[in-house]
Design a protein around this motif. Structure first.
Motif, mmCIF file in Angstrom:
data_model
loop_
_atom_site.group_PDB
_atom_site.id
_atom_site.type_symbol
_atom_site.label_atom_id
_atom_site.label_comp_id
_atom_site.label_asym_id
_atom_site.label_seq_id
_atom_site.Cartn_x
_atom_site.Cartn_y
_atom_site.Cartn_z
ATOM 1 N N SER A 17 -5.759 -0.219 -5.127
ATOM 2 C CA SER A 17 -5.491 -1.628 -5.391
ATOM 3 C C SER A 17 -4.073 -1.827 -5.907
ATOM 4 O O SER A 17 -3.497 -0.932 -6.534
ATOM 5 C CB SER A 17 -6.468 -2.171 -6.437
ATOM 6 O OG SER A 17 -7.800 -2.094 -5.988
ATOM 7 N N ARG A 66 -10.984 -8.580 1.033
ATOM 8 C CA ARG A 66 -10.263 -7.516 0.321
ATOM 9 C C ARG A 66 -9.175 -8.068 -0.595
ATOM 10 O O ARG A 66 -8.924 -7.514 -1.666
ATOM 11 C CB ARG A 66 -9.634 -6.542 1.324
ATOM 12 C CG ARG A 66 -10.623 -5.858 2.237
ATOM 13 C CD ARG A 66 -9.933 -4.783 3.084
ATOM 14 N NE ARG A 66 -8.907 -5.323 3.972
ATOM 15 C CZ ARG A 66 -7.638 -4.926 3.972
ATOM 16 N NH1 ARG A 66 -7.239 -3.985 3.140
ATOM 17 N NH2 ARG A 66 -6.779 -5.454 4.834
ATOM 18 N N ASN A 83 -7.285 -5.289 -2.890
ATOM 19 C CA ASN A 83 -8.235 -4.201 -3.074
ATOM 20 C C ASN A 83 -8.570 -3.567 -1.731
ATOM 21 O O ASN A 83 -8.366 -4.181 -0.676
ATOM 22 C CB ASN A 83 -9.524 -4.723 -3.724
ATOM 23 C CG ASN A 83 -9.286 -5.328 -5.095
ATOM 24 O OD1 ASN A 83 -8.401 -4.899 -5.835
ATOM 25 N ND2 ASN A 83 -10.078 -6.334 -5.431
ATOM 26 N N GLY A 84 -9.086 -2.367 -1.767
ATOM 27 C CA GLY A 84 -9.464 -1.699 -0.524
ATOM 28 C C GLY A 84 -8.305 -1.565 0.447
ATOM 29 O O GLY A 84 -8.463 -1.775 1.647
ATOM 30 N N LYS A 86 -5.500 -0.461 3.016
ATOM 31 C CA LYS A 86 -5.513 0.401 4.195
ATOM 32 C C LYS A 86 -4.082 0.717 4.613
ATOM 33 O O LYS A 86 -3.160 -0.065 4.313
ATOM 34 C CB LYS A 86 -6.224 -0.304 5.348
ATOM 35 C CG LYS A 86 -7.632 -0.781 5.038
ATOM 36 C CD LYS A 86 -8.208 -1.568 6.199
ATOM 37 C CE LYS A 86 -9.611 -2.076 5.901
ATOM 38 N NZ LYS A 86 -10.174 -2.856 7.044
ATOM 39 N N ASP A 89 -1.966 -2.006 5.978
ATOM 40 C CA ASP A 89 -1.452 -3.038 5.066
ATOM 41 C C ASP A 89 -0.008 -2.748 4.648
ATOM 42 O O ASP A 89 0.617 -3.577 3.974
ATOM 43 C CB ASP A 89 -2.319 -3.132 3.808
ATOM 44 C CG ASP A 89 -3.724 -3.626 4.091
ATOM 45 O OD1 ASP A 89 -4.671 -3.056 3.511
ATOM 46 O OD2 ASP A 89 -3.879 -4.570 4.890
#
Length: 122
Positions: A17, A66, A83-84, A86, A89
């Protein structure tokens, strides 16, 4: 003039995060929409999320569930809780604000921050 200053980017592992912040300062009467956009190398700048002064939000499909955008109107600040995360991103994240400079302005001017790098390792 209006300045947008972003902070909170960095390097994080997949699944982690980060929280981005963007503070607007200068000759501001009011701010309508604030938002976050991102640009990966070799790609166009894309919408991530926006929020109006009335807290109506809009998200890109790729981040729904997310990321959460929020704002503090008293501080002219917008946040993006991610959050979460990848690897996809990974990008430079830019803050945007639609600003009215005076009480008699009948339009808003778009301002941009300088960008903050977010890197997600796999």
């Amino acid at each position: 003039q209006v300045q947008l200053v972003e902070s909170g980017g960095g390097l994080v592992q997949a699944g982690g995060s980060l929280r981005l912040s963007c503070a607007a300062s200068g000759s501001i009467f009011s701010i309508n929409r604030m938002g976050w956009y991102r640009q990966a190398p070799g790609k166009q700048r894309d919408l991530v999320a926006t929020i109006t002064s009335g807290s109506t939000t809009n998200y890109a499909d790729s981040v729904k569930g997310r990321f959460t955008i929020s704002r503090d109107n008293a501080k002219n600040t917008v946040y993006l809780q991610m959050n979460g995360l990848k690897p996809e991103d990974t990008a430079v994240y830019y803050c945007n604000a639609a600003v009215a400079l005076t009480s008699y302005s009948n339009y808003y001017i778009d301002y941009w921050g300088q960008g903050t790098q977010v890197t997600v390792s796999s």
